[in-house]
Design an enzyme around this catalytic site. Structure first.
Site, PDB file in Angstrom:
ATOM      1  CB  ILE A 180     -10.159   3.186  17.880  1.00 45.06           C
ATOM      2  CG1 ILE A 180      -8.705   2.911  17.457  1.00 45.06           C
ATOM      3  CG2 ILE A 180     -11.073   3.344  16.667  1.00 45.06           C
ATOM      4  CD1 ILE A 180      -8.513   1.755  16.506  1.00 45.06           C
ATOM      5  CD  GLU A 217     -15.295  -0.933  27.036  1.00 46.94           C
ATOM      6  OE1 GLU A 217     -14.883  -0.450  25.979  1.00 46.94           O
ATOM      7  OE2 GLU A 217     -14.930  -2.051  27.465  1.00 46.94           O
ATOM      8  CG  HIS A 229       4.677  31.560  36.424  1.00 48.88           C
ATOM      9  ND1 HIS A 229       3.565  30.842  36.814  1.00 48.88           N
ATOM     10  CD2 HIS A 229       4.308  32.871  36.420  1.00 48.88           C
ATOM     11  CE1 HIS A 229       2.562  31.677  37.059  1.00 48.88           C
ATOM     12  NE2 HIS A 229       2.988  32.929  36.833  1.00 48.88           N
ATOM     13  N   GLY A 276     -10.811  -3.396  19.102  1.00 47.91           N
ATOM     14  CA  GLY A 276      -9.435  -3.886  19.097  1.00 47.91           C
ATOM     15  C   GLY A 276      -8.957  -4.226  17.697  1.00 47.91           C
ATOM     16  CB  ALA A 312       2.990   4.623  16.020  1.00 48.19           C
ATOM     17  CD  GLU A 344      -2.888  -1.404   0.552  1.00 48.14           C
ATOM     18  OE1 GLU A 344      -3.408  -0.346   0.160  1.00 48.14           O
ATOM     19  OE2 GLU A 344      -3.313  -2.534   0.248  1.00 48.14           O
ATOM     20  N   GLY A 382     -17.086  -0.184  21.908  1.00 46.10           N
ATOM     21  CA  GLY A 382     -15.715  -0.202  22.411  1.00 46.10           C
ATOM     22  C   GLY A 382     -15.259   1.203  22.774  1.00 46.10           C
ATOM     23  N   GLY A 439       4.239   4.280   4.877  1.00 48.72           N
ATOM     24  CA  GLY A 439       3.836   4.893   6.142  1.00 48.72           C
ATOM     25  C   GLY A 439       2.860   4.039   6.937  1.00 48.72           C
ATOM     26  N   GLY A 440       2.301   3.021   6.286  1.00 45.97           N
ATOM     27  CA  GLY A 440       1.432   2.076   6.984  1.00 45.97           C
ATOM     28  C   GLY A 440       0.144   2.696   7.488  1.00 45.97           C
TER      29      GLY A 440
HETATM   30  P1  NAD Z   1      -8.734  -1.352  22.500  1.00 47.94           P
HETATM   31  O1  NAD Z   1      -8.405  -2.762  22.733  1.00 47.94           O
HETATM   32  O2  NAD Z   1      -7.892  -0.303  23.103  1.00 47.94           O
HETATM   33  O3  NAD Z   1     -10.230  -1.055  22.965  1.00 47.94           O
HETATM   34  C1  NAD Z   1     -11.296  -1.856  22.559  1.00 47.94           C
HETATM   35  C2  NAD Z   1     -12.410  -1.726  23.553  1.00 47.94           C
HETATM   36  O4  NAD Z   1     -13.510  -2.457  23.061  1.00 47.94           O
HETATM   37  C3  NAD Z   1     -12.047  -2.314  24.916  1.00 47.94           C
HETATM   38  O5  NAD Z   1     -12.303  -1.344  25.916  1.00 47.94           O
HETATM   39  C4  NAD Z   1     -12.949  -3.519  25.016  1.00 47.94           C
HETATM   40  O6  NAD Z   1     -13.365  -3.791  26.343  1.00 47.94           O
HETATM   41  C5  NAD Z   1     -14.124  -3.121  24.139  1.00 47.94           C
HETATM   42  N1  NAD Z   1     -14.886  -4.241  23.599  1.00 47.94           N
HETATM   43  C6  NAD Z   1     -14.423  -5.395  23.077  1.00 47.94           C
HETATM   44  N2  NAD Z   1     -15.452  -6.185  22.697  1.00 47.94           N
HETATM   45  C7  NAD Z   1     -16.596  -5.512  22.970  1.00 47.94           C
HETATM   46  C8  NAD Z   1     -17.963  -5.791  22.823  1.00 47.94           C
HETATM   47  N3  NAD Z   1     -18.388  -6.948  22.311  1.00 47.94           N
HETATM   48  N4  NAD Z   1     -18.871  -4.871  23.215  1.00 47.94           N
HETATM   49  C9  NAD Z   1     -18.446  -3.690  23.751  1.00 47.94           C
HETATM   50  N5  NAD Z   1     -17.168  -3.388  23.929  1.00 47.94           N
HETATM   51  C10 NAD Z   1     -16.245  -4.274  23.544  1.00 47.94           C
HETATM   52  O7  NAD Z   1      -8.817  -1.222  20.916  1.00 47.94           O
HETATM   53  P2  NAD Z   1      -9.089  -0.002  19.925  1.00 47.94           P
HETATM   54  O8  NAD Z   1      -9.559   1.223  20.619  1.00 47.94           O
HETATM   55  O9  NAD Z   1      -9.931  -0.600  18.858  1.00 47.94           O
HETATM   56  O10 NAD Z   1      -7.664   0.275  19.367  1.00 47.94           O
HETATM   57  C11 NAD Z   1      -6.910  -0.780  18.766  1.00 47.94           C
HETATM   58  C12 NAD Z   1      -5.464  -0.660  19.103  1.00 47.94           C
HETATM   59  O11 NAD Z   1      -4.922   0.472  18.474  1.00 47.94           O
HETATM   60  C13 NAD Z   1      -5.233  -0.516  20.583  1.00 47.94           C
HETATM   61  O12 NAD Z   1      -4.180  -1.346  20.986  1.00 47.94           O
HETATM   62  C14 NAD Z   1      -4.889   0.918  20.766  1.00 47.94           C
HETATM   63  O13 NAD Z   1      -3.960   1.126  21.787  1.00 47.94           O
HETATM   64  C15 NAD Z   1      -4.316   1.306  19.414  1.00 47.94           C
HETATM   65  N6  NAD Z   1      -4.659   2.685  19.147  1.00 47.94           N
HETATM   66  C16 NAD Z   1      -4.033   3.643  19.833  1.00 47.94           C
HETATM   67  C17 NAD Z   1      -4.378   4.954  19.631  1.00 47.94           C
HETATM   68  C18 NAD Z   1      -3.686   5.991  20.405  1.00 47.94           C
HETATM   69  O14 NAD Z   1      -2.659   5.713  20.993  1.00 47.94           O
HETATM   70  N7  NAD Z   1      -4.205   7.203  20.457  1.00 47.94           N
HETATM   71  C19 NAD Z   1      -5.374   5.301  18.758  1.00 47.94           C
HETATM   72  C20 NAD Z   1      -6.000   4.306  18.073  1.00 47.94           C
HETATM   73  C21 NAD Z   1      -5.629   2.992  18.291  1.00 47.94           C
END
Ligand code: NAD
Length: 469
Positions: free
Chosen positions: A187, A206, A448, A274, A323, A40, A183, A43-44
């Site tokens: 994200i 959640e 400050h 996730g 990342a 793709e 969730g 930069g992924g």
């Molecule tokens: P996550 O694993 O951080 O959160 C997923 C959430 O979904 C969890 O709180 C979980 O309990 C919930 N969940 C799972 N199954 C469910 C269900 N059936 N019903 C309701 N809730 C449910 O995953 P994410 O937010 O999708 O992010 C994916 C990955 O990408 C993570 O590891 C995250 O750290 C990373 N990410 C990081 C950033 C950042 O650092 N700002 C931004 C985006 C993604």
């Protein structure tokens, strides 16, 4: 070209995300000839459909709130209307600019970008498939950096129309009237912020008992309160039981924390439950590379797999899926190959950042984790309302919390919710990296008036003697 048409390199990296492209550049700096295989854009996920475009949209979302507040600053705007389409256009432009940056860096560092899908194909060999044509690369060292993709629930398959993952949400040009976000991880919480700002009625469902469950409980409680104040609905402890397309959107059925059944009809659903590793179609099985139960590649502290000459970094090699963790693994991996490092990744010191508003950032242990590990814990919180710069900004939602070990005054954990939290956390990352005590953070002079003073005050609060509260 050598042998059966294979091009030879010292290192081949499969994948050009923040793990792969950085590893390729660092390896080139160390004198290796490097190819980076990418099917793709360079930069992924991070640069193209992840970190960077979402930060662009979150900047837009923040501006919506600021413009609505403009009257207080003597700026007359009239009625404020919002349109997600230009914000998405800008977000794409930001991503494209970063993507061009990687192209430039590859040229500058003489990294060969090989376009196509890469697979391990025997010892020291990678096959690259492009438009049905296969070419071969050879290298004594091969790094797999293939990243991850959104997971989906069995009864909620992502269809790109009614049910989005973050991939689709990043291209939506019209904010839906109503949106259910499944969730409340990073994200879910970031997109809730974006869509709410552009006029969507957001409901967050959640499964666990709180939003941002990896964060300190006080932070989860605070961000939930802040989101509810903005009019978002949040249900925790939810068990989603069914999802049905209605023709106009989706009808979701779920049980709440008390087991009571509910239904929710929405225009669209964002599944943010996730991510899973991209480890299926990379030739790992044939090469004999061991995977964990979740499908992640198993590595040691130098990112070596069980197969000689094959390494893995970033999301495909396990969590946290961040990342900056991928980048550090990439650098350590190639520096170890080149024999210039004896220090692995500082895994105990990986910052977590969620760029919603208020921003959330942390490093180290939560209060509950520290207690569970048997530390004699002391905590202190400093609210932004006590910081002059935050008051001047008009952004006082949140606090700085420090979890310290009473015996040695080690900074066990630091948790910030509020203005520029994701920037300010770096001070705690550095302090912990240098094994500073809480006292050393406090005695280091903070200018400050700045937001950074709240770091010093947080340290004082953890020592039981804050000045400004
Ligand atoms: P996550 O694993 O951080 O959160 C997923 C959430 O979904 C969890 O709180 C979980 O309990 C919930 N969940 C799972 N199954 C469910 C269900 N059936 N019903 C309701 N809730 C449910 O995953 P994410 O937010 O999708 O992010 C994916 C990955 O990408 C993570 O590891 C995250 O750290 C990373 N990410 C990081 C950033 C950042 O650092 N700002 C931004 C985006 C993604």
């Amino acid at each position: 070209m050598v042998g059966n048409g294979a091009r030879e390199f010292d290192l081949v990296v499969i994948g050009s995300g923040p793990g792969g492209y950085v590893a390729a550049i660092r390896a080139s700096q160390l004198g290796m000839s490097v190819a980076c295989v990418e099917s793709e854009k360079l930069g992924g996920v991070c640069l193209n459909i992840g970190c960077i475009p979402t930060k662009s949209l979150l900047t837009s979302a923040r501006m919506v709130a600021e413009v609505r507040d403009a009257g207080k600053h003597g700026i007359a705007t009239g009625e404020v209307t919002v349109d997600l389409a230009p914000a998405q256009t800008r977000s794409r432009q930001v991503s494209d600019q970063m993507n061009r940056g990687v192209t430039h860096l590859f040229r500058k560092n003489r990294v060969s970008h090989v376009t196509g899908h890469g697979r391990l194909a025997g010892p020291g060999r990678v096959e690259v498939e492009r438009d049905g044509v296969t070419s071969a690369l050879r290298a004594p060292h091969i790094i797999v950096a293939t990243g991850s993709r959104p997971n989906s629930l069995p009864f909620l398959p992502i269809d790109g129309r009614d049910i989005w993952s973050s991939d689709e949400a990043l291209y939506v040009t019209e904010a839906p009237g109503t949106l259910a976000i499944i969730g409340a991880g990073a994200i879910g919480m970031e997109f809730a912020d974006i869509f709410e700002a552009y006029g969507t009625q957001v409901t967050i469902l959640e499964a666990l008992d709180r939003v941002l469950p990896v964060e300190d409980e006080d932070v989860s409680a605070h961000i939930a309160k802040s989101y509810r104040r903005r009019g978002m609905r949040i249900e925790t402890g939810v068990r989603l039981t069914a999802a049905e397309a209605t023709g106009k959107g989706m009808a979701l059925s779920y049980r709440d924390a008390e087991g009571e059944a509910h239904s929710l009809v929405v225009d669209r659903v964002l599944s943010a439950v996730g991510r899973i590793p991209n480890t299926e179609d990379v030739g790992l099985g044939a090469a004999g590379v061991s995977l964990s139960e979740g499908g992640y590649i198993e590595i040691d502290e130098w990112m070596r797999t069980n197969v000689g000459g094959v390494y893995a970094i970033g999301d495909c090699a396990g969590g946290p899926l961040l990342a900056h963790k991928a980048t550090h693994e990439g650098i350590v991996c190639v520096e170890k190959i080149a024999g210039v490092t004896h220090r692995s990744v500082d895994y105990g010191n990986i910052p977590n950042c969620t760029y919603c508003h208020p921003e959330v950032a942390s490093v180290g242990l939560t209060e509950a984790e520290a207690k569970a590990r048997g530390y004699e814990v002391e905590t202190g919180s400093f609210p932004w309302i006590g910081n002059g710069r935050a008051v001047a900004y008009g952004d006082v939602d949140g606090f700085v919390k420090i979890v310290r070990d009473r015996t040695y005054s080690e900074i066990l954990g630091a948790h910030i919710i509020g203005p520029h939290a994701t920037e300010l956390i770096a001070e705690f990352v550095l302090a912990r990296h240098l094994e500073s005590t809480v006292e050393e953070v406090e005695t280091a002079m903070h200018p400050h008036p700045t937001l950074s003073e709240a770091i010093g005050e947080g340290a004082l609060a953890a020592l039981g003697r804050p000045i400004h509260i």
